[in-house]
Write a protein that holds these residues in place. Structure first.
Motif, PDB file in Angstrom:
ATOM      1  N   LEU A   1     -27.016 -31.220 -38.729  1.00 26.62           N
ATOM      2  CA  LEU A   1     -27.627 -31.082 -40.111  1.00 26.62           C
ATOM      3  C   LEU A   1     -27.076 -30.004 -40.960  1.00 26.62           C
ATOM      4  O   LEU A   1     -27.165 -28.792 -40.504  1.00 26.62           O
ATOM      5  N   PRO A   2     -26.645 -30.298 -41.861  1.00 31.51           N
ATOM      6  CA  PRO A   2     -26.084 -29.280 -43.122  1.00 31.51           C
ATOM      7  C   PRO A   2     -26.979 -27.900 -43.248  1.00 31.51           C
ATOM      8  O   PRO A   2     -26.612 -27.079 -43.505  1.00 31.51           O
ATOM      9  N   GLU A   3     -28.413 -28.334 -43.309  1.00 32.10           N
ATOM     10  CA  GLU A   3     -29.353 -27.488 -43.641  1.00 32.10           C
ATOM     11  C   GLU A   3     -29.575 -26.351 -42.512  1.00 32.10           C
ATOM     12  O   GLU A   3     -30.415 -25.333 -42.736  1.00 32.10           O
ATOM     13  N   VAL A   4     -29.007 -26.578 -41.323  1.00 29.22           N
ATOM     14  CA  VAL A   4     -29.448 -25.705 -40.220  1.00 29.22           C
ATOM     15  C   VAL A   4     -28.277 -24.611 -40.037  1.00 29.22           C
ATOM     16  O   VAL A   4     -27.141 -24.656 -40.132  1.00 29.22           O
ATOM     17  N   ALA A   5     -28.656 -23.261 -40.312  1.00 29.82           N
ATOM     18  CA  ALA A   5     -28.000 -22.076 -40.547  1.00 29.82           C
ATOM     19  C   ALA A   5     -27.193 -21.785 -39.347  1.00 29.82           C
ATOM     20  O   ALA A   5     -27.640 -22.304 -38.106  1.00 29.82           O
ATOM     21  N   TRP A   6     -25.886 -21.191 -39.268  1.00 28.78           N
ATOM     22  CA  TRP A   6     -25.082 -20.952 -38.352  1.00 28.78           C
ATOM     23  C   TRP A   6     -25.735 -20.112 -37.284  1.00 28.78           C
ATOM     24  O   TRP A   6     -25.570 -20.273 -35.943  1.00 28.78           O
ATOM     25  N   TRP A   7     -26.796 -19.242 -37.683  1.00 30.48           N
ATOM     26  CA  TRP A   7     -27.422 -18.370 -36.559  1.00 30.48           C
ATOM     27  C   TRP A   7     -28.201 -19.115 -35.722  1.00 30.48           C
ATOM     28  O   TRP A   7     -28.656 -18.560 -34.738  1.00 30.48           O
TER      29      TRP A   7
END
Length: 269
Positions: free
Chosen positions: A196-202
């Motif tokens: 999902l694009p809204e899931v941050a990299w961290w």
């Protein structure tokens, strides 16, 4: 022609990879059949680790039946179903103990306890795959494989200081760090490209770290179990690897770890 243990490991891993590949391509009944068969074989191997084997015959058959019932939980759509199956398994194994105790007051409940532990340890964990989509299955498999493979090579090349020699004499800090690095990088790459694009990299970073810790602890647990039973391998079915359980010990803890985390933070569309 003699084949080195290392080449045997590679060849065995390649052959094993075809099973999940077929299951992922076709899914449906193919995935169900592969999971059920693999779970039954691994469960029987687990039971055979506890001797005498002959006294586990009834529990092996009962375990196979419970495995197929647990896998069938997905088709019902009822979240209570796995719990009902496990509750009935508890009472079925307890009735076996009751009948044996009626004939021999020295009968032990140990086999019933081993039977129940096997169901929780193997088919219950594997059945969660039926609730994952393709991307999630590949992530979980990849996390376990990267953790094991990178740890093996990093430990072989640089491993000197051991982590837990009493449990697993060959496991080193270098292998642990190598496995953590590969799993974290692989998880982040997979997630950032396909998640999902809204899931941050961290969040992908933390997920990779959590899955690697689960993989390592699952490996350590099986090592401790084998040492307590004074056996080297869980079985001999896989050349270069030992038994089926030796191959999936880390995966069995990675599966519920990802399942729990994804309940609170979805990662894939």
């Amino acid at each position: 022609m003699d084949i080195s243990p290392h080449k045997q490991r590679i060849a065995t891993s390649a052959v094993l990879a075809t099973l999940p590949a077929l299951a992922l391509i076709f899914q449906g009944w193919v995935l169900f059949a592969v999971l059920a068969l693999f779970s039954v074989l691994t469960l029987w191997e687990f039971y055979s680790m506890f001797r005498p084997v002959q006294s586990m015959t009834a529990f092996k058959s009962l375990g196979a039946a419970c495995t197929f019932l647990l896998m069938g939980a997905y088709t019902t759509g009822d979240a209570r179903y796995p719990g009902v199956i496990l509750a009935l398994a508890f009472w079925a194994s307890s009735m076996v103990f009751l009948l044996r105790y009626n004939k021999d007051v020295t009968a032990s409940y140990r086999h019933a306890a081993v039977f129940l532990a096997g169901l929780f340890y193997i088919p219950l964990n594997f059945h969660f795959f039926l609730y994952f989509d393709r991307l999630e299955i590949l992530l979980v498999l990849g996390a376990a494989v990267l953790s094991d493979t990178a740890a093996f090579y990093a430990g072989s090349l640089f491993g000197k200081r051991k982590i837990w020699p009493r449990i697993s004499p060959k496991k080193s800090w270098a292998g642990s760090i190598g496995g953590m690095t590969a799993c974290t990088v692989g998880t982040m790459a997979w997630g950032l490209f396909l998640g999902l694009p809204e899931v941050a990299w961290w969040k992908w970073l933390l997920l990779g770290m959590a899955l690697n810790v689960a993989a390592q602890m699952g490996d350590f647990f099986e090592s401790a179990l084998k040492r307590s039973l004074d056996i080297k391998d869980s079985g001999t079915i896989l050349p270069g690897h030992g038994g089926l359980l030796d191959r999936v010990d880390s995966l069995l803890l990675v599966i519920p770890c990802y399942g729990l985390i994804s309940m609170f933070q979805p990662f894939f569309p």
